[in-house]
Write an enzyme that holds these catalytic residues in place. Structure first.
Site, PDB file in Angstrom:
ATOM      1  N   CYS A 117       1.058  -1.040  -0.277  1.00  0.00           N
ATOM      2  CA  CYS A 117      -0.385   0.512   0.004  1.00  0.00           C
ATOM      3  C   CYS A 117       0.605   1.348  -0.079  1.00  0.00           C
ATOM      4  O   CYS A 117       0.335   2.009  -0.662  1.00  0.00           O
ATOM      5  CB  CYS A 117      -1.455  -0.184   1.608  1.00  0.00           C
ATOM      6  SG  CYS A 117      -2.690   1.968   1.303  1.00  0.00           S
ATOM      7  N   CYS A 200      -1.484   8.319   6.922  1.00  0.00           N
ATOM      8  CA  CYS A 200      -2.501   8.401   6.764  1.00  0.00           C
ATOM      9  C   CYS A 200      -3.247   8.188   8.160  1.00  0.00           C
ATOM     10  O   CYS A 200      -2.562   7.633   8.886  1.00  0.00           O
ATOM     11  CB  CYS A 200      -2.181   7.070   5.463  1.00  0.00           C
ATOM     12  SG  CYS A 200      -1.391   7.990   3.713  1.00  0.00           S
ATOM     13  N   CYS A 203      -2.995   4.632   9.477  1.00  0.00           N
ATOM     14  CA  CYS A 203      -1.787   4.368  10.106  1.00  0.00           C
ATOM     15  C   CYS A 203      -1.704   5.191  10.530  1.00  0.00           C
ATOM     16  O   CYS A 203      -0.122   4.654  11.763  1.00  0.00           O
ATOM     17  CB  CYS A 203      -1.186   3.968   8.944  1.00  0.00           C
ATOM     18  SG  CYS A 203      -1.730   2.784   6.970  1.00  0.00           S
ATOM     19  N   CYS A 228       8.176   3.406   5.926  1.00  0.00           N
ATOM     20  CA  CYS A 228       7.873   3.385   4.525  1.00  0.00           C
ATOM     21  C   CYS A 228       8.583   2.923   3.691  1.00  0.00           C
ATOM     22  O   CYS A 228       8.499   2.417   2.489  1.00  0.00           O
ATOM     23  CB  CYS A 228       6.205   4.268   4.234  1.00  0.00           C
ATOM     24  SG  CYS A 228       6.680   5.603   4.165  1.00  0.00           S
TER      25      CYS A 228
END
Length: 248
Positions: A117, A200, A203, A228
């Site tokens: 993602c 986000c 998250c 990430c």
């Protein structure tokens, strides 16, 4: 330390952040870019760029999963400074395929899914944003996490083939907050609700007193590595040499 990083580090040593940003924008005209996620640190750097009319492109990654408060901060920033912030979106085909096959919350199910993602919503758009540039400006600070304490204020980004510069790398959070207060800079209201690091919405959660700065990011995963992939760095001397001598 190879040539490109060494030279930039020497040139910017002792300079205030605005002076360093101006120097880089003059050294690499039209090739310096800044990524903002509208957090405390990024709002500071945005103000430095816009208030001083520095020719540095400001962009953000519009993942499609941002908090309402982040959009509010984005709009307030546009209203105050009257400058453009370029938005980079994920490729819709990739998002449609992922969500259609795995559902809208697959990232909770495994680290592999979460990285998929992030790759679709953040890394691929970032790659497009950085293409053709020589310097990437970020709001990274050393004390944001243990991983980042091992970084330097000037680095070579092997994956994107450019220099990364963190102008407020040595600042403390209190210095960041003081600068925001002194300059009346708009900031994300979530910071006042226990969110030191904001990504986000699905998250990111608030952190408790005493928790790590990034404890609220991907909190269901192993706490030892909370990145990430946006700021993965790997030194490569040959590539840096070519870059500095005009090969990029």
């Amino acid at each position: 330390m190879s040539k490109a990083v060494a030279v930039i580090k020497e040139q910017t040593a002792g300079l205030e952040p605005v002076e360093a940003l101006r120097l880089l924008s003059e050294t690499f005209p039209g090739k310096v870019i800044f990524s903002t996620s509208f957090g405390w640190e990024d709002q500071v750097i945005t103000q430095m760029i816009f208030a001083n009319a520095l020719p540095i492109k400001v962009f953000t990654l519009e993942t499609g999963r941002l908090f309402p408060e982040t959009y509010y901060t984005w709009n307030r920033t546009l209203e105050i400074y009257g400058q453009h912030i370029h938005a980079y979106y994920p490729q819709h085909e990739a998002v449609e395929k992922m969500v259609s096959t795995k559902g809208p919350s697959s990232f909770y199910e495994s680290v592999e899914n979460r990285k998929e993602c992030c790759g679709i919503r953040k890394l691929e758009p970032l790659k497009r944003a950085l293409t053709g540039n020589n310097v990437w400006i970020t709001g990274i600070r050393a004390d944001q996490s243990a991983n980042r304490e091992e970084m330097h204020n000037v680095e070579w980004d092997e994956g994107n083939q450019l220099i990364k510069f963190h102008p407020i790398f040595s600042w403390t959070l209190e210095e960041v907050k003081q600068y925001i207060k002194q300059n009346n800079i708009p900031y994300n209201p979530l910071h006042d609700k226990g969110f030191p690091s904001i990504g986000c919405a699905p998250c990111t959660r608030a952190v408790q007193p005493g928790e790590d700065f990034r404890a609220g990011r991907w909190w269901w995963e192993d706490q030892s590595k909370k990145e990430c992939g946006l700021h993965a760095t790997e030194a490569h001397a040959d590539a840096e040499e070519t870059f500095f001598e005009g090969g990029n």
